[in-house]
Write a protein that holds these residues in place. Structure first.
Motif, PDB file in Angstrom:
ATOM      1  N   ALA A 286      -8.746  23.269  12.187  1.00 32.68           N
ATOM      2  CA  ALA A 286      -7.349  23.698  12.009  1.00 32.68           C
ATOM      3  C   ALA A 286      -6.767  23.062  10.739  1.00 32.68           C
ATOM      4  O   ALA A 286      -6.032  23.714   9.987  1.00 32.68           O
TER       5      ALA A 286
ATOM      6  N   LYS B 260      -8.110  25.025   7.870  1.00 34.76           N
ATOM      7  CA  LYS B 260      -7.549  26.378   7.766  1.00 34.76           C
ATOM      8  C   LYS B 260      -6.090  26.363   7.313  1.00 34.76           C
ATOM      9  O   LYS B 260      -5.665  27.221   6.558  1.00 34.76           O
TER      10      LYS B 260
ATOM     11  N   GLN C  91       1.279  27.573  12.998  1.00 31.06           N
ATOM     12  CA  GLN C  91      -0.042  28.193  12.813  1.00 31.06           C
ATOM     13  C   GLN C  91      -1.151  27.302  13.370  1.00 31.06           C
ATOM     14  O   GLN C  91      -2.084  27.768  14.025  1.00 31.06           O
TER      15      GLN C  91
ATOM     16  N   THR D  14      -1.104  27.194  17.209  1.00 31.05           N
ATOM     17  CA  THR D  14      -1.533  28.490  17.752  1.00 31.05           C
ATOM     18  C   THR D  14      -3.057  28.580  17.693  1.00 31.05           C
ATOM     19  O   THR D  14      -3.714  28.970  18.661  1.00 31.05           O
ATOM     20  N   TYR D  15      -3.607  28.203  16.560  1.00 37.64           N
ATOM     21  CA  TYR D  15      -5.066  28.232  16.401  1.00 37.64           C
ATOM     22  C   TYR D  15      -5.735  27.327  17.442  1.00 37.64           C
ATOM     23  O   TYR D  15      -6.699  27.713  18.099  1.00 37.64           O
ATOM     24  N   GLU D  16      -5.212  26.116  17.589  1.00 37.95           N
ATOM     25  CA  GLU D  16      -5.816  25.182  18.548  1.00 37.95           C
ATOM     26  C   GLU D  16      -5.718  25.721  19.985  1.00 37.95           C
ATOM     27  O   GLU D  16      -6.654  25.572  20.768  1.00 37.95           O
TER      28      GLU D  16
ATOM     29  N   LYS E 202      -5.614  28.810  20.934  1.00 39.54           N
ATOM     30  CA  LYS E 202      -6.556  29.921  21.102  1.00 39.54           C
ATOM     31  C   LYS E 202      -7.991  29.426  21.268  1.00 39.54           C
ATOM     32  O   LYS E 202      -8.809  30.097  21.860  1.00 39.54           O
ATOM     33  N   HIS E 203      -8.290  28.283  20.660  1.00 44.82           N
ATOM     34  CA  HIS E 203      -9.667  27.778  20.672  1.00 44.82           C
ATOM     35  C   HIS E 203      -9.797  26.527  21.529  1.00 44.82           C
ATOM     36  O   HIS E 203     -10.563  25.622  21.196  1.00 44.82           O
TER      37      HIS E 203
END
Ligand SMILES: [Fe+2]
Ligand SMILES: [Fe+2]
Length: 169
Positions: A49, A52, A142, A145-147, A149-150
């Motif tokens: 993350a 990214k 962002q 959200t990424y974390e 989702k994963h």
């Protein structure tokens, strides 16, 4: 929300989970394996993350702190992330709770401790000085959200630091 606070807070969680391992019963391999697996996911998703969402913006806005330039800062961070990934991977082979396993976990802890200290002292400082609060908020959204989702983890992939900088400039 502020990405520099989110990262700082997650570093504390990582330190705390390594400290939890200190207190787990040494013969409870199920507990050790479960806590370590969770920590390995946190380490990998956090690093990815950052790569990214945080480091590309640092490359654009940072000035390098306290001396040197921002490219050096980012190059160091990507190298460190690779080192942490390699150390986490090394703990994957040996039997959980074995001497070899503890050594690998210890190596991952040292690599991560060294990296977090430098990231906090240089990269987060640079960003606090040169990114406005709206940007810091937007990146935090962002990143989290990424974390989320994963949450179950992602495959670890080393990156070439120079290629990373060229692609994210
Ligand atoms: Fe970090
Ligand atoms: Fe990092």
């Amino acid at each position: 929300m502020d990405i520099t606070e989110v990262i700082l807070h997650q570093h504390h969680e990582q330190r705390r989970m390594f400290a939890l391992l200190d207190e787990m019963p040494r013969d409870d391999t199920e507990a050790l394996g479960a806590v370590w697996a969770r920590l390995a996911v946190l380490l990998e998703v956090h690093a990815e993350a950052e790569e990214k969402f945080f480091y590309p913006r640092l490359l654009k806005l940072g000035k390098g702190n306290p001396e040197g330039d921002v490219d050096d800062e980012v190059e160091d961070a990507i190298k460190d992330h690779n080192e942490i990934r390699d150390a986490v991977r090394a703990a994957d082979g040996p039997q959980v709770g074995s001497e070899e396993w503890w050594t690998a976990v210890w190596e991952a802890r040292k690599a991560n401790d060294d990296h977090m200290a430098e990231e906090e002292r240089e990269d987060l400082l640079d960003f606090r000085h040169h990114a406005d609060l709206q940007t810091r908020h937007d990146i935090a959204v962002q990143f989290l959200t990424y974390e989320a989702k994963h949450y179950a983890g992602i495959p670890a992939q080393d990156k070439d630091p120079e290629e990373y900088i060229a692609e994210n400039r």
